[in-house]
Design an enzyme around this catalytic site. Structure first.
Site, mmCIF file in Angstrom:
data_model
loop_
_atom_site.group_PDB
_atom_site.id
_atom_site.type_symbol
_atom_site.label_atom_id
_atom_site.label_comp_id
_atom_site.label_asym_id
_atom_site.label_seq_id
_atom_site.Cartn_x
_atom_site.Cartn_y
_atom_site.Cartn_z
ATOM 1 N N LYS A 1 44.511 49.459 32.563
ATOM 2 C CA LYS A 1 45.354 50.479 33.722
ATOM 3 C C LYS A 1 44.919 50.397 35.025
ATOM 4 O O LYS A 1 45.840 50.459 36.037
ATOM 5 C CB LYS A 1 45.238 51.823 32.895
ATOM 6 C CG LYS A 1 46.059 52.007 31.631
ATOM 7 C CD LYS A 1 46.317 53.528 31.113
ATOM 8 C CE LYS A 1 46.792 53.408 29.811
ATOM 9 N NZ LYS A 1 46.415 54.656 29.215
ATOM 10 N N ASP B 1 51.028 59.073 31.739
ATOM 11 C CA ASP B 1 50.084 59.741 30.638
ATOM 12 C C ASP B 1 49.758 61.348 31.056
ATOM 13 O O ASP B 1 49.585 62.138 30.192
ATOM 14 C CB ASP B 1 48.797 59.254 30.654
ATOM 15 C CG ASP B 1 48.769 57.710 29.595
ATOM 16 O OD1 ASP B 1 49.580 57.715 28.994
ATOM 17 O OD2 ASP B 1 48.055 56.925 29.852
ATOM 18 N N GLY C 1 37.441 57.238 30.731
ATOM 19 C CA GLY C 1 38.080 56.124 31.085
ATOM 20 C C GLY C 1 39.669 56.245 31.384
ATOM 21 O O GLY C 1 39.837 57.416 32.019
ATOM 22 N N GLY C 2 40.470 55.469 31.450
ATOM 23 C CA GLY C 2 41.848 55.607 32.107
ATOM 24 C C GLY C 2 42.522 56.983 31.546
ATOM 25 O O GLY C 2 43.255 57.732 32.183
ATOM 26 N N ARG D 1 30.121 57.109 34.847
ATOM 27 C CA ARG D 1 31.403 56.934 34.739
ATOM 28 C C ARG D 1 32.301 58.097 34.915
ATOM 29 O O ARG D 1 33.485 58.198 35.619
ATOM 30 C CB ARG D 1 32.053 55.849 33.370
ATOM 31 C CG ARG D 1 33.013 55.273 33.694
ATOM 32 C CD ARG D 1 33.483 54.501 32.477
ATOM 33 N NE ARG D 1 35.032 53.779 32.450
ATOM 34 C CZ ARG D 1 35.442 53.318 31.393
ATOM 35 N NH1 ARG D 1 34.759 53.499 30.222
ATOM 36 N NH2 ARG D 1 36.645 52.841 31.806
ATOM 37 N N GLY E 1 47.559 61.749 18.921
ATOM 38 C CA GLY E 1 47.910 61.354 19.990
ATOM 39 C C GLY E 1 49.625 60.947 19.816
ATOM 40 O O GLY E 1 50.063 60.590 21.064
HETATM 41 P P1 NAP Z 1 39.225 53.163 28.141
HETATM 42 O O1 NAP Z 1 39.606 53.213 29.669
HETATM 43 O O2 NAP Z 1 38.711 51.849 27.761
HETATM 44 O O3 NAP Z 1 38.014 54.213 28.040
HETATM 45 C C1 NAP Z 1 37.628 54.314 26.735
HETATM 46 C C2 NAP Z 1 36.759 55.816 26.624
HETATM 47 O O4 NAP Z 1 36.005 55.550 25.344
HETATM 48 C C3 NAP Z 1 35.400 55.574 27.647
HETATM 49 O O5 NAP Z 1 34.947 57.042 27.896
HETATM 50 C C4 NAP Z 1 34.199 54.993 26.766
HETATM 51 O O6 NAP Z 1 32.972 55.636 27.313
HETATM 52 C C5 NAP Z 1 34.563 55.620 25.578
HETATM 53 N N1 NAP Z 1 33.766 54.827 24.376
HETATM 54 C C6 NAP Z 1 34.277 53.793 23.873
HETATM 55 N N2 NAP Z 1 33.499 53.387 22.874
HETATM 56 C C7 NAP Z 1 32.580 54.336 22.669
HETATM 57 C C8 NAP Z 1 31.557 54.602 21.653
HETATM 58 N N3 NAP Z 1 31.170 53.735 21.036
HETATM 59 N N4 NAP Z 1 30.910 55.724 21.912
HETATM 60 C C9 NAP Z 1 31.069 56.771 22.687
HETATM 61 N N5 NAP Z 1 32.182 56.637 23.861
HETATM 62 C C10 NAP Z 1 32.754 55.372 23.640
HETATM 63 O O7 NAP Z 1 40.424 53.615 27.205
HETATM 64 P P2 NAP Z 1 41.501 54.773 27.697
HETATM 65 O O8 NAP Z 1 42.813 53.996 28.263
HETATM 66 O O9 NAP Z 1 41.020 55.652 28.339
HETATM 67 O O10 NAP Z 1 42.015 55.114 26.062
HETATM 68 C C11 NAP Z 1 41.337 55.973 25.227
HETATM 69 C C12 NAP Z 1 42.046 56.228 23.937
HETATM 70 O O11 NAP Z 1 42.934 56.870 24.528
HETATM 71 C C13 NAP Z 1 42.538 54.927 23.267
HETATM 72 O O12 NAP Z 1 42.051 55.172 21.935
HETATM 73 C C14 NAP Z 1 43.958 54.997 23.549
HETATM 74 O O13 NAP Z 1 44.622 54.238 22.589
HETATM 75 C C15 NAP Z 1 44.247 56.348 23.674
HETATM 76 N N6 NAP Z 1 45.375 56.834 24.632
HETATM 77 C C16 NAP Z 1 46.672 57.303 23.725
HETATM 78 C C17 NAP Z 1 47.603 57.697 24.636
HETATM 79 C C18 NAP Z 1 48.589 58.472 23.906
HETATM 80 O O14 NAP Z 1 49.859 58.229 24.329
HETATM 81 N N7 NAP Z 1 48.515 58.821 22.553
HETATM 82 C C19 NAP Z 1 47.693 57.258 25.768
HETATM 83 C C20 NAP Z 1 46.648 56.808 26.442
HETATM 84 C C21 NAP Z 1 45.602 56.436 25.747
HETATM 85 P P3 NAP Z 1 31.955 54.727 28.228
HETATM 86 O O15 NAP Z 1 32.538 54.891 29.501
HETATM 87 O O16 NAP Z 1 30.698 55.103 28.170
HETATM 88 O O17 NAP Z 1 32.252 53.310 28.028
#
Ligand code: NAP
Length: 269
Positions: A62, A99, A126-127, A153, A236
């Site tokens: 993103k 979002d 994250g995003g 972060r 979600g």
């Molecule tokens: P992202 O930018 O890759 O961020 C991932 C987040 O997860 C970061 O805070 C990361 O922490 C954390 N994380 C990853 N692996 C981890 C672990 N093993 N232990 C603890 N924390 C961990 O992803 P994103 O775009 O924010 O998306 C996050 C989730 O939201 C995804 O599952 C996505 O599918 C979902 N989502 C859903 C919708 C919807 O419409 N329902 C919309 C947007 C996103 P670090 O900073 O420490 O790496």
């Protein structure tokens, strides 16, 4: 063939319900288009965006998508993240972050009322977490407390959003057990893989409701654990439906049939 190709750009994308949602709405309205999910590397995001009439972007691209835009919306500027793109009449690549609005609708549906004045525990930075903090601040929450595996972060997120006074970053090991929250939001990617640990043990936190942004075809393990702890919970899928509807409007300039989207997401029979 004239059919237009729209795409979801991300990695991974195999879990995504977006193709099912968008293609159901496209078919229902007889639009000559198809929507596919493309597993994409970061350096291919901008070229793909420039070769398609429109699409969505998901993790982890993103921010790369935001950087590729000619016309970022205010929400893209505020969050640094873009999840939908399209072209304007002058040939400019436009992008928005739907979002935030979609999260607010889903959170308020779960809470049965406005987000304003609520206390929120946000897991992740994250995003998606950026969109959540932006929405919470816009909705006038009392406080958002962010807990992320990588503290830096979370600090960066808060700094980028102008260090709003109602947002606080918690230390990695900080206990949240003594606090009471109106809403816990899981914006980590934990739960995408069925072998993932839970991002939080729901019974260890006092909370009224929990919204897991992660979704599958059924309730997520976190949603099930929250309900078992007596916390009202949703995954979600409603947020996905809301952002899908907003995206569809950008591309085709008309509302998708809501019932069709809800059915494709498995939220109604
Ligand atoms: P992202 O930018 O890759 O961020 C991932 C987040 O997860 C970061 O805070 C990361 O922490 C954390 N994380 C990853 N692996 C981890 C672990 N093993 N232990 C603890 N924390 C961990 O992803 P994103 O775009 O924010 O998306 C996050 C989730 O939201 C995804 O599952 C996505 O599918 C979902 N989502 C859903 C919708 C919807 O419409 N329902 C919309 C947007 C996103 P670090 O900073 O420490 O790496």
């Amino acid at each position: 063939m004239d059919r237009s190709l729209y795409a979801l750009l991300g990695a991974p994308v195999h879990h995504s319900l977006s193709p099912a949602l968008q293609n159901s709405a496209i078919d229902a309205l007889g639009i000559d288009a198809v929507y596919v999910a493309l597993w994409t590397w970061d350096d291919l995001v901008a070229p793909f965006m420039r070769s398609l009439p429109g699409g969505n972007v998901t993790l982890p691209h993103k921010r790369a998508a935001a950087a590729a835009l000619d016309q970022p919306s205010e929400d893209v500027r505020a969050t640094g993240a873009c999840n939908v793109f399209w072209w304007d009449e002058d040939g400019g690549l436009c992008g928005d972050n739907t979002d935030s609005a979609a999260f607010r609708t889903a959170a308020e549906a779960l809470l049965g009322g406005a987000l304003s004045g609520r206390r929120v525990l946000l897991l992740g930075a994250g995003g998606a977490a950026r969109a959540v903090v932006h929405a919470c601040c816009g909705a006038g929450v009392d406080r958002v407390e962010i807990l992320n595996r990588t503290r830096d972060r979370a600090d960066e997120l808060v700094g980028d959003l102008g260090a709003p006074p109602d947002v606080q970053v918690l230390e990695g090991g900080e206990a949240v057990g003594g606090e009471t929250y109106d809403l816990i939001v899981n914006a980590t990617s934990l739960g995408l893989d069925p072998t993932d640990p839970l991002p939080v043990e729901p019974e260890s936190v006092q909370a009224r409701a929990l919204l897991d942004l992660v979704y599958g075809r059924d309730d997520t393990p976190l949603v099930r654990a929250a309900r078992a702890a007596g916390i009202e919970a949703a995954d979600g899928r409603l947020m996905l439906v809301e952002q899908a509807a907003l995206s569809f409007m950008k591309w085709f300039d008309r509302d998708p049939p809501r019932e069709v989207l809800l059915r494709a997401a498995g939220l109604v029979e």
